[in-house]
Design a protein around this motif. Structure first.
Motif, short mmCIF file in Angstrom:
data_model
loop_
_atom_site.label_atom_id
_atom_site.label_comp_id
_atom_site.label_asym_id
_atom_site.label_seq_id
_atom_site.Cartn_x
_atom_site.Cartn_y
_atom_site.Cartn_z
N GLU A 4 8.52 10.99 13.05
CA GLU A 4 7.13 11.42 13.15
C GLU A 4 6.83 12.46 12.06
O GLU A 4 7.66 13.31 11.74
CB GLU A 4 6.88 12.03 14.53
N PHE A 5 5.65 12.37 11.51
CA PHE A 5 5.20 13.29 10.46
C PHE A 5 4.99 14.67 11.06
O PHE A 5 4.36 14.82 12.10
CB PHE A 5 3.89 12.76 9.86
N ASP A 6 5.52 15.68 10.41
CA ASP A 6 5.35 17.06 10.86
C ASP A 6 4.07 17.62 10.26
O ASP A 6 4.02 18.01 9.10
CB ASP A 6 6.57 17.88 10.43
N VAL A 7 3.01 17.64 11.06
CA VAL A 7 1.70 18.08 10.60
C VAL A 7 1.75 19.54 10.14
O VAL A 7 1.18 19.89 9.10
CB VAL A 7 0.62 17.87 11.69
N SER A 79 -2.45 14.31 -2.06
CA SER A 79 -1.64 13.31 -1.34
C SER A 79 -1.10 13.88 -0.04
O SER A 79 -1.12 13.21 1.00
CB SER A 79 -0.48 12.83 -2.22
N VAL A 80 -0.61 15.10 -0.09
CA VAL A 80 -0.09 15.76 1.11
C VAL A 80 -1.22 15.96 2.11
O VAL A 80 -1.04 15.70 3.32
CB VAL A 80 0.59 17.10 0.76
N HIS A 81 -2.39 16.36 1.64
CA HIS A 81 -3.53 16.56 2.54
C HIS A 81 -3.91 15.24 3.21
O HIS A 81 -4.12 15.21 4.43
CB HIS A 81 -4.72 17.12 1.76
N ASN A 82 -3.97 14.16 2.43
CA ASN A 82 -4.33 12.86 3.01
C ASN A 82 -3.30 12.40 4.04
O ASN A 82 -3.66 11.92 5.11
CB ASN A 82 -4.48 11.81 1.90
N ALA A 83 -2.02 12.55 3.72
CA ALA A 83 -0.97 12.16 4.67
C ALA A 83 -1.03 13.01 5.93
O ALA A 83 -0.86 12.49 7.05
CB ALA A 83 0.40 12.29 4.00
N THR A 84 -1.30 14.29 5.77
CA THR A 84 -1.40 15.18 6.93
C THR A 84 -2.58 14.79 7.81
O THR A 84 -2.44 14.74 9.05
CB THR A 84 -1.52 16.65 6.46
N GLU A 85 -3.70 14.50 7.21
CA GLU A 85 -4.88 14.11 7.99
C GLU A 85 -4.65 12.76 8.68
O GLU A 85 -5.07 12.59 9.84
CB GLU A 85 -6.12 14.06 7.09
N GLN A 86 -4.02 11.83 8.00
CA GLN A 86 -3.72 10.54 8.63
C GLN A 86 -2.78 10.72 9.82
O GLN A 86 -2.97 10.10 10.87
CB GLN A 86 -3.11 9.58 7.61
#
Length: 95
Positions: A4-7, A79-86
Motif C-alpha cells: 500500500e502507498f504510504d500517503v 509525479s509524487v503529488h499525483n501518486a499521493t492524490e491517487q
C-alpha cells in the motif's frame, strides 16, 4: 498484491521536493546576482578578454545545469503529488 502507498511519506517527500525547488531557484538567482555585482556587464572594465569569455561560458553551462535540475525536481514533485492524490482517493474509496 503490491504494498500500500504510504500517503504520509508521499506528502513528506513532496514537501522536501518543494524545498529543493525553492532552494535551487534561490541559488540560481544568488549566483546570477553575484556575477552581475562582481563583474558587471560583458563590456565592463572589471574583466574582459578570453578568460572572461571562458568564465561566462562555464557559468552559463552551470546555470543551465541547475535550471535543468530544478525542472527535474519540479517534475518529480508533480509525479509524487499525483501518486499521493491517487493513493489518497483509492484509500478513501476503500474506507
Amino acid at each position: 498484491m503490491p504494498p500500500e502507498f504510504d500517503v504520509a511519506a508521499g506528502e513528506a517527500l513532496g514537501r522536501q521536493l518543494a524545498q529543493l525547488v525553492d532552494k535551487l531557484d534561490w541559488f540560481i538567482g544568488l549566483r546570477d546576482g553575484r556575477r552581475k555585482a562582481l563583474l558587471g556587464t560583458p563590456q565592463s572594465d572589471n574583466w574582459q578578454g578570453s578568460k572572461r569569455n571562458h568564465y561566462e561560458g562555464d557559468f552559463a553551462r552551470q546555470q543551465a545545469a541547475l535550471i535543468d535540475l530544478k525542472a527535474a525536481a519540479r517534475s518529480f514533485q508533480a509525479s509524487v503529488h499525483n501518486a499521493t492524490e491517487q493513493a489518497r482517493t483509492a484509500q478513501q474509496k476503500r474506507n
